[in-house]
Scaffold this motif. Structure first.
Motif, PDB file in Angstrom:
ATOM      1  N   UNK A  49      44.916  54.044  42.873  1.00 41.24           N
ATOM      2  CA  UNK A  49      45.770  54.055  41.595  1.00 41.24           C
ATOM      3  C   UNK A  49      45.275  55.410  41.229  1.00 41.24           C
ATOM      4  N   UNK A  52      39.620  54.635  44.171  1.00 43.97           N
ATOM      5  CA  UNK A  52      39.785  53.246  44.679  1.00 43.97           C
ATOM      6  C   UNK A  52      40.026  52.354  43.399  1.00 43.97           C
ATOM      7  N   UNK A  53      40.656  51.002  43.593  1.00 44.48           N
ATOM      8  CA  UNK A  53      40.855  50.119  42.476  1.00 44.48           C
ATOM      9  C   UNK A  53      39.399  49.607  41.894  1.00 44.48           C
ATOM     10  N   UNK A  54      38.581  49.427  42.837  1.00 48.17           N
ATOM     11  CA  UNK A  54      37.241  48.656  42.543  1.00 48.17           C
ATOM     12  C   UNK A  54      36.501  49.647  41.777  1.00 48.17           C
ATOM     13  N   UNK A  60      30.483  48.604  33.104  1.00 45.96           N
ATOM     14  CA  UNK A  60      30.069  48.205  34.281  1.00 45.96           C
ATOM     15  C   UNK A  60      31.376  47.123  34.776  1.00 45.96           C
ATOM     16  N   UNK A  61      31.932  46.299  33.936  1.00 48.41           N
ATOM     17  CA  UNK A  61      32.632  45.352  34.363  1.00 48.41           C
ATOM     18  C   UNK A  61      34.105  45.655  33.895  1.00 48.41           C
ATOM     19  N   UNK A  62      34.344  46.806  33.758  1.00 46.63           N
ATOM     20  CA  UNK A  62      35.759  47.338  33.338  1.00 46.63           C
ATOM     21  C   UNK A  62      36.178  48.349  34.497  1.00 46.63           C
ATOM     22  N   UNK A  63      37.414  48.065  34.971  1.00 45.05           N
ATOM     23  CA  UNK A  63      37.754  48.799  36.209  1.00 45.05           C
ATOM     24  C   UNK A  63      38.451  49.976  35.403  1.00 45.05           C
ATOM     25  N   UNK A  71      40.704  51.989  36.591  1.00 40.05           N
ATOM     26  CA  UNK A  71      42.470  51.656  36.811  1.00 40.05           C
ATOM     27  C   UNK A  71      42.853  50.890  35.355  1.00 40.05           C
ATOM     28  N   UNK A  72      42.177  50.256  34.792  1.00 42.51           N
ATOM     29  CA  UNK A  72      42.666  49.426  33.799  1.00 42.51           C
ATOM     30  C   UNK A  72      42.549  50.199  32.268  1.00 42.51           C
ATOM     31  N   UNK A 109      37.053  45.605  48.009  1.00 44.80           N
ATOM     32  CA  UNK A 109      38.040  46.152  47.766  1.00 44.80           C
ATOM     33  C   UNK A 109      39.141  45.336  47.484  1.00 44.80           C
ATOM     34  N   UNK A 110      39.846  45.541  46.650  1.00 44.51           N
ATOM     35  CA  UNK A 110      41.267  45.080  46.437  1.00 44.51           C
ATOM     36  C   UNK A 110      42.264  45.988  45.906  1.00 44.51           C
ATOM     37  N   UNK A 111      43.634  45.393  45.891  1.00 47.95           N
ATOM     38  CA  UNK A 111      44.747  46.269  45.363  1.00 47.95           C
ATOM     39  C   UNK A 111      44.833  45.978  43.907  1.00 47.95           C
ATOM     40  N   UNK A 112      45.349  47.066  42.914  1.00 45.80           N
ATOM     41  CA  UNK A 112      45.449  46.748  41.609  1.00 45.80           C
ATOM     42  C   UNK A 112      46.967  47.042  41.214  1.00 45.80           C
ATOM     43  N   UNK A 120      49.328  47.062  37.803  1.00 41.46           N
ATOM     44  CA  UNK A 120      49.447  46.744  36.144  1.00 41.46           C
ATOM     45  C   UNK A 120      50.804  46.208  36.075  1.00 41.46           C
ATOM     46  N   UNK A 161      44.083  39.624  35.876  1.00 40.73           N
ATOM     47  CA  UNK A 161      43.068  40.288  35.130  1.00 40.73           C
ATOM     48  C   UNK A 161      43.502  40.479  33.432  1.00 40.73           C
ATOM     49  N   UNK A 208      38.725  40.635  31.646  1.00 35.77           N
ATOM     50  CA  UNK A 208      38.117  40.946  32.505  1.00 35.77           C
ATOM     51  C   UNK A 208      36.423  40.718  32.531  1.00 35.77           C
ATOM     52  N   UNK A 209      36.150  39.811  31.099  1.00 35.28           N
ATOM     53  CA  UNK A 209      34.785  39.734  30.812  1.00 35.28           C
ATOM     54  C   UNK A 209      34.214  38.727  31.844  1.00 35.28           C
ATOM     55  N   UNK A 241      35.298  40.382  35.878  1.00 33.75           N
ATOM     56  CA  UNK A 241      34.428  41.391  36.426  1.00 33.75           C
ATOM     57  C   UNK A 241      33.079  41.168  36.962  1.00 33.75           C
ATOM     58  N   UNK A 264      33.348  39.445  40.131  1.00 34.02           N
ATOM     59  CA  UNK A 264      33.934  40.383  41.347  1.00 34.02           C
ATOM     60  C   UNK A 264      32.598  41.212  41.588  1.00 34.02           C
ATOM     61  N   UNK A 300      44.697  42.286  42.221  1.00 39.60           N
ATOM     62  CA  UNK A 300      44.570  41.998  40.895  1.00 39.60           C
ATOM     63  C   UNK A 300      45.865  42.224  40.273  1.00 39.60           C
ATOM     64  N   UNK A 342      47.060  42.941  36.452  1.00 41.86           N
ATOM     65  CA  UNK A 342      46.515  43.252  35.214  1.00 41.86           C
ATOM     66  C   UNK A 342      47.770  43.052  34.268  1.00 41.86           C
ATOM     67  N   UNK A 396      48.250  44.752  29.178  1.00 40.24           N
ATOM     68  CA  UNK A 396      48.825  45.722  28.105  1.00 40.24           C
ATOM     69  C   UNK A 396      50.194  44.864  27.913  1.00 40.24           C
TER      70      UNK A 396
END
Lengths: 155, 275
Positions: A2, A18-20, A60-63, A65-66, B5-8, B10, B31, B34-35, B38, B41, B51, B53, B56
């Motif tokens: 992304x 990377x998404x992660x 730490x727990x927010x990607x 990309x988001x 790894x994963x693909x994202x 939105x 997602x 994500x609390x 996250x 994962x 994922x 998302x 939004x």
């Protein structure tokens, strides 16, 4: 991968990642903004707390990309913020840190408490700060420092 | 630790989110805030390959008052509810529950829909919304459906939501002027997951009584016998509550039974004591 466009401390950032990739690692590893600390990496310790669109969140727990399109502020971006200046001085005065690992997250959260809860007493401050762990101070100095800033702002 | 790894993706619309979930198969995760996802994962307790998302989507936002109930968009954060996004007596009840969830930095991101979909056995919303008789609105490839929360909660981390469905909103019945809510949870420290949880709704005006035990290790459960007594205005003794809880909790240890009994007993006392 992304493409992420966001603002960090007022600066427009464009990164392909990377998404992660987490927001915390984007800040630390890509942008070298190392005030944001990583402790538990599961959202419990609070060391990584930053502002996203003005409110504290765990980076730490927010990607990353988001966070596309959002405004992120790390501790570096609050250097000249008046509340943060008052908090930094109070943390020094009240010995609210020792090793300093938790301090960036403590300061971000403390600023939120000061601005959101102008009537908070020490018991409320203690509750509000319960999501930020400190292994050095026993918390007393931290609570006192935040309370001192709240009292000073009340005038 | 870092996630696998994963693909994202939105989602640009609710329709697209549902389509992505339908195509994605079982290891696609939704997602929202994500609390919970996250941390899981990061610990690699969850390793979705994809994922979606939904964070939004405007269709999942907003709070509106309708005849007899309040509709809460699935993306409403705990912090927004804590700060009074829902008005009136029900809003105060929901604000109290929300304020006790984790920590403010988590509440700023975590959503009511995400909490229900995750269905952690120790979480607040499943138990509180079971006491409040909520309905969950879902959107899937076949359209919309609504499920009563008692049928929605299936077990630990299990719900009636299909893998290709998204929670859109939660309807919570408005509270009458005589309604009372009791809520007691025990945690080792503020913000941690509950070790015991009692939630009670009592409206002497309408003789409505719902008594719920949460943090059971499985889904939150109603206690019908306690509800019948409460509807008649009776305050059960702790020993009677323990006798009702033992089979629900499935052979609990003495400590667990005592803790859960105290939580439910105190929640009952809260609604039966004159303020």
């Amino acid at each position: 991968m992304p493409d992420i466009r966001l603002s960090v401390n007022g600066e427009a950032i464009e990164e392909s990642a990377e998404a992660r990739l987490t927001l915390a690692d984007l800040l630390r590893e890509r942008l070298h903004l190392t005030a944001t600390h990583l402790g538990c990496e599961q959202g419990v310790c609070g060391a990584c707390t930053v502002l996203v669109d003005g409110v504290p969140v765990r980076s730490c727990i927010r990607f990353a990309a988001a966070c596309d399109g959002q405004a992120v502020q790390s501790l570096e971006g609050l250097e000249h913020d008046p509340v943060m200046e008052a908090l930094r001085a109070a943390f020094t005065r009240h010995h609210a840190l020792q090793c300093g690992y938790c301090t960036p997250g403590m300061l971000i959260m403390a600023r939120d408490v000061v601005l959101r809860l102008p009537d908070a007493d020490p018991a409320r401050i203690r509750l509000e700060m319960s999501g930020n762990l400190c292994r050095c101070t026993g918390y007393l100095g931290i609570i006192e420092a935040i309370h001192a800033v709240i009292l000073a702002r009340r005038g | 630790m870092k996630p696998a790894p994963f693909t994202y993706h939105r989602a640009a619309s609710l329709e697209q989110a549902v389509a992505l979930l339908a195509q994605g198969g079982g290891d696609t995760a939704v997602l929202s805030g994500g609390q919970s996802l996250g941390p899981m994962m990061n610990l690699r307790a969850a390793r979705p390959s994809q994922l979606v998302d939904i964070g939004r989507l405007e269709a999942l936002r907003g709070i509106s008052v309708a005849e007899g109930h309040v509709r809460i968009g699935a993306l409403s954060t705990h912090a927004a509810i804590e700060d009074g996004a829902v008005s009136g007596p029900l809003g105060r009840v929901l604000a109290r529950v929300a304020a006790g969830i984790a920590y403010r930095a988590v509440r700023n991101a975590g959503t009511i829909g995400g909490s229900l979909a995750h269905a952690d056995p120790a979480a607040d919303w499943p138990a509180a919304l079971l006491a409040l008789d909520a309905r969950i609105h879902l959107r899937g490839p076949g359209g919309d459906r609504a499920v009563a929360i008692d049928a929605f909660l299936a077990g630990a981390f299990e719900t009636a939501k299909a893998a290709d469905e998204v929670i859109v909103a939660v309807d919570v019945p408005a509270l009458g002027p005589t309604a009372r809510f009791g809520y007691v949870k025990f945690c080792r420290k503020p913000g941690e997951f509950a070790e015991a949880l009692g939630a009670v709704l009592y409206d002497p005006g309408s003789a409505q009584a719902r008594v719920v035990v949460g943090a059971t290790g499985s889904r939150a459960r109603r206690l019908p016998a306690a509800e019948a007594g409460l509807a008649a205005g009776l305050s059960p003794a702790a020993a009677d509550i323990a006798a009702l809880l033992a089979p629900v909790l499935g052979n609990p240890s003495a400590l667990v039974l005592k803790r859960q009994t105290a939580a439910v007993h105190r929640a009952l006392q809260e609604v039966l004591t004159d303020a």
